[in-house]
Design a protein around this motif. Sequence first.
Motif, PDB file in Angstrom:
ATOM      1  N   ARG A   1       0.897  -1.229  -0.126  1.00 25.00           N
ATOM      2  CA  ARG A   1      -0.001   0.095   0.063  1.00 25.00           C
ATOM      3  C   ARG A   1       0.854   1.119  -0.138  1.00 25.00           C
ATOM      4  N   MET A   2       0.482   2.257  -0.784  1.00 19.56           N
ATOM      5  CA  MET A   2       1.139   3.633  -1.139  1.00 19.56           C
ATOM      6  C   MET A   2       0.315   4.634  -0.709  1.00 19.56           C
ATOM      7  N   PHE A   3       0.510   5.428   0.444  1.00 17.73           N
ATOM      8  CA  PHE A   3      -0.386   6.288   1.067  1.00 17.73           C
ATOM      9  C   PHE A   3       0.383   7.702   0.556  1.00 17.73           C
ATOM     10  N   ASP A   4       0.077   8.374  -0.487  1.00 18.09           N
ATOM     11  CA  ASP A   4       0.836   9.251  -0.964  1.00 18.09           C
ATOM     12  C   ASP A   4       0.106  10.090  -2.080  1.00 18.09           C
ATOM     13  N   LYS A   5       0.358  11.212  -2.181  1.00 12.48           N
ATOM     14  CA  LYS A   5      -0.447  12.377  -3.092  1.00 12.48           C
ATOM     15  C   LYS A   5      -0.155  11.797  -4.679  1.00 12.48           C
ATOM     16  N   LYS A   6       0.881  11.118  -4.705  1.00 10.03           N
ATOM     17  CA  LYS A   6       1.153  10.643  -6.088  1.00 10.03           C
ATOM     18  C   LYS A   6       0.613   9.210  -6.501  1.00 10.03           C
ATOM     19  N   SER A   7      -0.136   8.838  -5.625  1.00 11.99           N
ATOM     20  CA  SER A   7      -0.670   7.462  -5.851  1.00 11.99           C
ATOM     21  C   SER A   7      -1.524   7.284  -7.433  1.00 11.99           C
ATOM     22  N   TYR A   8      -2.243   8.302  -7.532  1.00 14.83           N
ATOM     23  CA  TYR A   8      -3.029   8.022  -8.844  1.00 14.83           C
ATOM     24  C   TYR A   8      -1.884   8.179 -10.123  1.00 14.83           C
TER      25      TYR A   8
ATOM     26  N   GLN B   1       5.588  -4.492   7.234  1.00 14.96           N
ATOM     27  CA  GLN B   1       4.987  -4.183   8.787  1.00 14.96           C
ATOM     28  C   GLN B   1       3.710  -5.243   8.863  1.00 14.96           C
ATOM     29  N   GLU B   2       3.740  -5.663  10.230  1.00 14.09           N
ATOM     30  CA  GLU B   2       2.663  -6.639  10.563  1.00 14.09           C
ATOM     31  C   GLU B   2       1.260  -5.792  10.577  1.00 14.09           C
ATOM     32  N   PHE B   3       0.426  -6.516  10.119  1.00 13.70           N
ATOM     33  CA  PHE B   3      -1.221  -6.299  10.096  1.00 13.70           C
ATOM     34  C   PHE B   3      -1.407  -6.239  11.636  1.00 13.70           C
ATOM     35  N   PRO B   4      -1.857  -4.941  11.982  1.00 13.55           N
ATOM     36  CA  PRO B   4      -2.434  -4.605  13.346  1.00 13.55           C
ATOM     37  C   PRO B   4      -3.166  -5.576  14.104  1.00 13.55           C
ATOM     38  N   GLN B   5      -4.203  -6.043  13.166  1.00 16.33           N
ATOM     39  CA  GLN B   5      -5.448  -7.022  13.685  1.00 16.33           C
ATOM     40  C   GLN B   5      -4.862  -8.463  13.532  1.00 16.33           C
ATOM     41  N   TYR B   6      -3.990  -8.688  12.997  1.00 17.74           N
ATOM     42  CA  TYR B   6      -3.588 -10.261  12.666  1.00 17.74           C
ATOM     43  C   TYR B   6      -1.808 -10.470  13.261  1.00 17.74           C
ATOM     44  N   SER B   7      -1.871 -11.348  13.847  1.00 18.49           N
ATOM     45  CA  SER B   7      -0.396 -11.928  14.054  1.00 18.49           C
ATOM     46  C   SER B   7       0.266 -12.638  12.929  1.00 18.49           C
ATOM     47  N   ASN B   8       1.481 -12.709  12.645  1.00 17.43           N
ATOM     48  CA  ASN B   8       2.059 -13.190  11.732  1.00 17.43           C
ATOM     49  C   ASN B   8       1.757 -13.198  10.201  1.00 17.43           C
ATOM     50  N   LYS B   9       1.259 -11.834   9.977  1.00 13.90           N
ATOM     51  CA  LYS B   9       0.611 -11.626   8.742  1.00 13.90           C
ATOM     52  C   LYS B   9       1.091 -10.150   8.184  1.00 13.90           C
ATOM     53  N   TYR B  10       1.906 -10.022   7.275  1.00  7.86           N
ATOM     54  CA  TYR B  10       2.488  -8.829   7.003  1.00  7.86           C
ATOM     55  C   TYR B  10       1.875  -8.124   5.705  1.00  7.86           C
ATOM     56  N   ASN B  11       2.166  -6.896   5.473  1.00 11.90           N
ATOM     57  CA  ASN B  11       1.978  -6.269   4.190  1.00 11.90           C
ATOM     58  C   ASN B  11       3.205  -5.152   4.019  1.00 11.90           C
ATOM     59  N   ILE B  12       3.420  -4.464   2.989  1.00 12.16           N
ATOM     60  CA  ILE B  12       4.519  -3.432   2.670  1.00 12.16           C
ATOM     61  C   ILE B  12       3.794  -2.249   2.628  1.00 12.16           C
ATOM     62  N   LEU B  13       4.386  -1.316   3.487  1.00  8.93           N
ATOM     63  CA  LEU B  13       3.878   0.294   3.238  1.00  8.93           C
ATOM     64  C   LEU B  13       4.923   0.746   2.387  1.00  8.93           C
ATOM     65  N   ILE B  14       4.492   1.287   1.159  1.00  5.54           N
ATOM     66  CA  ILE B  14       5.420   1.520  -0.010  1.00  5.54           C
ATOM     67  C   ILE B  14       5.788   2.948   0.069  1.00  5.54           C
ATOM     68  N   ASP B  15       7.163   3.371  -0.202  1.00  8.43           N
ATOM     69  CA  ASP B  15       7.634   4.530  -0.134  1.00  8.43           C
ATOM     70  C   ASP B  15       7.815   5.095  -1.497  1.00  8.43           C
ATOM     71  N   ARG B  16       8.492   4.235  -2.251  1.00 14.09           N
ATOM     72  CA  ARG B  16       8.905   4.518  -3.606  1.00 14.09           C
ATOM     73  C   ARG B  16       8.545   3.519  -4.526  1.00 14.09           C
ATOM     74  N   ILE B  17       8.415   3.673  -6.112  1.00 10.28           N
ATOM     75  CA  ILE B  17       8.212   2.390  -6.763  1.00 10.28           C
ATOM     76  C   ILE B  17       9.465   2.595  -8.060  1.00 10.28           C
ATOM     77  N   LEU B  18       9.933   1.748  -8.423  1.00 14.78           N
ATOM     78  CA  LEU B  18      10.833   2.064  -9.549  1.00 14.78           C
ATOM     79  C   LEU B  18      10.858   1.038 -10.358  1.00 14.78           C
ATOM     80  N   ILE B  19      10.845   1.072 -11.719  1.00 14.82           N
ATOM     81  CA  ILE B  19      10.806   0.027 -12.625  1.00 14.82           C
ATOM     82  C   ILE B  19      12.092  -0.648 -12.453  1.00 14.82           C
ATOM     83  N   SER B  20      12.075  -2.046 -12.546  1.00 19.94           N
ATOM     84  CA  SER B  20      13.454  -2.821 -12.884  1.00 19.94           C
ATOM     85  C   SER B  20      13.732  -3.218 -14.086  1.00 19.94           C
ATOM     86  N   LYS B  21      14.840  -3.016 -14.540  1.00 24.88           N
ATOM     87  CA  LYS B  21      15.193  -3.574 -15.801  1.00 24.88           C
ATOM     88  C   LYS B  21      16.060  -4.744 -16.012  1.00 24.88           C
TER      89      LYS B  21
END
Length: 295
Positions: A53-60, A79-99
């Motif tokens: 998940r990416m919470f950013d003004k540039k999301s669109y 980061q771990e889901f606050p409501q579940y144990s042993n379950k994770y997601n990624i809080l995204i800062d930047r996204i770059l194309i991989s070549k």
Amino acid sequence: MSKKEEDYIKKFNQTRPITSQFLVKHKEIKRTKTNKPYLELILQDKTGQIVGRMFDKKSYNQYEKMEINKVYNIVGKIQEFPQYSNKYNILIDRILISKKYDEEDFIRKIENHEEHIQYLTNTIKEIKDKELKQVLNAVFNDEEIYNKFIQAPAAKKHHHNYKGGLLVHTNEVIEICKSISTIYENINRDLLITGAILHDIGKIETYDYDSELIEIKQEGIMLEHLFIGGCIIKEKMNNLNISNDTKIAIMHLILSHHGKVDLGWGSSVDPKTVEAIALHQADDMSAKITKFLEI
């Protein structure tokens, strides 16, 4: 360029920064409780999938630029889901194309494929009812059907959505049904297990999965896998010397395994036998638990 061992999704076990490559399987703009937009991705490597998940003004802007089934370098925080144990997601800062990347790092494959095939084969051998055994042999002795069945996905997105996923899902449903049949003695075990084996047979003609991109075929969109599966099995049974009661019982299991018609999940008829009710619950359990564990 291969991923680091600790950056494979199955290795995630703590909150920490991450910079690694992932294949994007799904993208969507969602909104927070305060109606602010954010970007949600389903990211994949060969070990599984995870939500980013990416919470950013540039999301669109990111949403518009990103392409499905492309590899991107994701910079952020596990980061771990606050409501579940042993379950994770990624809080995204930047996204770059991989070549540069190793394609094998991102293609999901069945672990122990041969063991899954052997489990299915052994289960068919365990069936004692001669008419049900005839039907199963007629289906899986067909080389084209067999080869498609062991390679097909079980879905495009929701659960077991990778090559071979249909085989894994089917075996899970079989195992659940075997347990059910030991608890409830009055269930026709052979019929229930036969239904478990055949319930999603229509998915072999529902999806196009020649590449990593899984798409729904036109017949899958227009006819759905329950109807397609019913047609496949009816054609096979018409060439066998079996009773009409057996034909109806098997067709009923296939056409009702998504539960009551008014649920809107695709059943042609409500489950009307104890075996049909049990099969629906087993199928639903496999799908929902797998989806929860994988995403």
